[in-house]
Design an enzyme around this catalytic site. Sequence first.
Site, PDB file in Angstrom:
ATOM      1  N   ASP A  61       0.879  -1.161   0.000  1.00 32.81           N
ATOM      2  CA  ASP A  61       0.000   0.000   0.000  1.00 32.81           C
ATOM      3  C   ASP A  61       0.919   1.213   0.000  1.00 32.81           C
ATOM      4  O   ASP A  61       1.700   1.417   0.937  1.00 32.81           O
ATOM      5  CB  ASP A  61      -0.881  -0.004   1.247  1.00 32.81           C
ATOM      6  N   TYR A 155      -8.889  14.611  -7.639  1.00 40.41           N
ATOM      7  CA  TYR A 155      -8.072  13.754  -8.514  1.00 40.41           C
ATOM      8  C   TYR A 155      -7.187  14.614  -9.404  1.00 40.41           C
ATOM      9  O   TYR A 155      -5.977  14.378  -9.516  1.00 40.41           O
ATOM     10  CB  TYR A 155      -8.980  12.859  -9.358  1.00 40.41           C
TER      11      TYR A 155
END
Length: 258
Positions: A61, A155
């Site tokens: 991760d 984003y």
Amino acid sequence: MDARRFEGRLALITGAASGIGLACARRVIAEGGHVLMADRDAGGAGKAQALGGGAEFIRLDVTVEEHWQAAAVRVDARGGRLDLLVNCAAVTQSGRDVDVAHANADHVRRILEVNFEGAWKGIRLMLPRLAAGQGAIVNVASRAAEVAMPGAPAYAASKAALVSLTRSVALQCARDRTGVRCNAVLPGAVDTPMWRPLSGDGTAMTREQGLAAGLPHIPMARLGQPDEVAAAVFFLGSADASYITGTTLQVDGGQSCL
């Protein structure tokens, strides 16, 4: 172009279990190299196995410091030299509920943490290992870094930050004479599981509706393919781009010309 130009070299690719990351991993193997396929999706292990002995899966991760440290240990076990770092892991957003007025703050933080801070952590940990072989970094940003996206502002902001980081790292490495180059690719609409077509007002659409609405705005009139982005990544990551650093390469079917 030498089809074996990556022979004997090592790449670490994040987000390698699917989409562009997986296409990049395939490219490493096709060009004779070894790849550490990093992803939080345990399904990547089977995909690494399918690619053969040159591929190895790492459960990673990108937001977790300890995971990056474990990845560094894996690189060190292979001699401490990394030739290519591809920061491809990302999460996205879509729909009216994530515009500036309505986005959940935790969701925004998560996008920035993965898309920007995740790459930062990887570069910081891997830069000494890249310098050992005068390697390269390629960050997978997005066309969204350079255009307005009212339906996905966090984003777009995360990818703009990634482009800025790319340029800063490139100049730092040049200043310090490390031999490491850092560039970014900016894909447009690419046919991957992450692609989520949006209408102009941010309303989620079906894939078919998205294609009908989006293709007229792409001069080449089709979605890009992951392999096409991987080709751009490997150009920037190879000796063919030995005098290129701090740049962005649009892979968007001509949309940047509009």
